[in-house]
Write an enzyme that holds these catalytic residues in place. Structure first.
Site, PDB file in Angstrom:
ATOM      1  N   LYS A 121       0.769  -1.195  -0.063  1.00 23.82           N
ATOM      2  CA  LYS A 121       0.045   0.027  -0.214  1.00 23.82           C
ATOM      3  C   LYS A 121       0.811   1.384  -0.002  1.00 23.82           C
ATOM      4  CE  LYS A 121      -4.213  -1.580   1.808  1.00 23.82           C
ATOM      5  NZ  LYS A 121      -5.348  -1.639   2.879  1.00 23.82           N
ATOM      6  N   LYS A 203      -6.971 -11.765  -9.063  1.00 23.23           N
ATOM      7  CA  LYS A 203      -7.831 -11.780  -8.179  1.00 23.23           C
ATOM      8  C   LYS A 203      -8.981 -10.606  -8.487  1.00 23.23           C
ATOM      9  CE  LYS A 203      -8.032 -11.725  -3.738  1.00 23.23           C
ATOM     10  NZ  LYS A 203      -7.663 -11.684  -2.433  1.00 23.23           N
ATOM     11  N   LYS A 206     -12.141  -4.729  -6.979  1.00 24.66           N
ATOM     12  CA  LYS A 206     -12.881  -3.457  -7.503  1.00 24.66           C
ATOM     13  C   LYS A 206     -12.164  -2.351  -8.097  1.00 24.66           C
ATOM     14  CE  LYS A 206     -16.474  -1.425  -7.909  1.00 24.66           C
ATOM     15  NZ  LYS A 206     -17.453  -0.459  -7.014  1.00 24.66           N
TER      16      LYS A 206
END
Ligand code: TRP
Length: 340
Positions: A121, A203, A206
């Site tokens: 992140k 995977k 969104k």
């Protein structure tokens, strides 16, 4: 015999959380949420909307608020039963942050630096590597430990955080005597790992730029169909579950998860038929499977009073469940007892 006393063993406690950063997609649903629903009878479950975690990355406040409320409706629509389980917002239950501060002080810089999610992140959000993003695992540990959760259903991406929570708990227990239950990961018997419809090696997510890659729980049936019809497969035209056929494998898994059919039966059903038929069938099955959820969600979104009553009650129960532990921890570390 009247009043036979058979002691009922205490149900194990489960806690899990979901961030209100986007509408859950079928990967979240088939991989995690469906399982949350199934656990409610056997376990004492607390499900938390992790809004405090959500602000570790930049968010639009109006959108975050809207998504939080929608998520309550959606979780209820999926089958979370507030009679059986506790459903609450993390930000409504101050014990989580009260414990998180203490855990921050029992976690080393080096440990947090090794968290792969932090590294990912930090790389992805270079302009906002804030302290909350760094200490996120301590808050997550607090969520779990404040509840004395025995089991925590988590995906692979959260395993390292759970491991850290165990280490922090064991360390604290070692210093101050038994305080926290050591949580175990809960690995469901069958987990569906749902891949992107546009790139089946990744995977479902969104944040995929391709709008056809991801099917959310509130997508309209025609959108669901369109996305499945465009799903990436291969050039073989054979519906078979096999190494190297990632796209087809993914569609078979999804079809199996929503219809309950076994893989060989699915292969037989589509033997000699083209991918067009198959993709349409998967799309229709998914749209049909989600229909009751979508309808209930729409109904609940129009009943704000009910949603408020659920999360208010959830927060009250969560607070009652967790206050004693925070008091115990505060006493152990040497704070003067607060008199009420
Ligand atoms: N970090 C989790 C996620 O992003 C959400 C979460 C927060 C959580 N607190 C938790 C999950 C406690 C399990 C237990 O998916």
């Amino acid at each position: 015999m009247e009043n036979a006393q058979t002691p009922t063993p205490r149900k194990k406690t489960i806690l899990s959380g979901i961030q209100p950063t986007s509408t859950p997609h079928i990967g979240n649903y088939l991989g995690a949420l469906k399982n949350w629903i199934a656990l409610q009878d056997e376990y004492d479950c607390a499900y938390m909307i992790a809004d405090l975690h959500a602000i570790t990355i930049k968010n639009d406040p109006a959108k975050l608020r809207q998504q939080g409320l929608s998520l309550v409706a959606l979780l209820l629509a999926c089958g979370i039963d507030p009679q059986k389980s506790i459903l609450f917002f993390q930000s409504h239950v101050p014990t989580h942050t009260q414990l998180a501060w203490v855990l921050n002080c029992f976690t080393q810089f080096g440990e947090l630096s090794r968290m792969t999610q932090f590294k990912d992140k930090a790389e992805k959000h270079k302009g906002n590597v804030n302290a909350g993003l760094f200490t996120y695992p301590c808050l997550m540990a607090a969520d779990i430990l404040v509840y004395n959760a025995d089991l925590v259903p988590v995906g692979a991406d959260q395993k390292q955080h759970l491991e850290l929570a165990r280490n922090i708990a064991a360390r604290f227990n070692g210093l101050y005597g038994d305080t926290f239950t050591l949580p175990e990961p809960y690995i469901p018997k069958t987990t569906a790992r749902i891949m992107s419809l546009a790139d089946p090696t990744r995977k479902m997510s969104k944040s995929d730029e391709n709008p056809n890659a991801c099917v959310t729980l509130t997508d309209a049936p025609e959108d669901i169909l369109r996305k499945f019809r465009r799903a990436v497969t291969d050039s073989e035209a054979e519906v078979a579950y096999r190494e190297g056929k990632d796209g087809v494998n993914n569609l078979i898994s999804i079809y199996s998860a929503v219809t309950g059919k076994e893989i060989p039966a699915i292969e037989a059903e589509f033997a000699g038929r083209g991918y067009g038929d198959f993709k349409t069938a998967v799309g229709e099955a998914v749209a049909e499977h989600l229909r009751p959820i979508r309808e209930e969600y729409t109904r609940l979104m129009a009943d704000k009073g009910y949603l408020v009553s659920v999360y208010k009650d959830g927060a009250e129960r969560a607070l009652r469940r967790t206050q004693r532990l925070v008091e115990k921890v505060y006493r152990k570390v040497g704070f003067v007892k607060m008199e009420r």
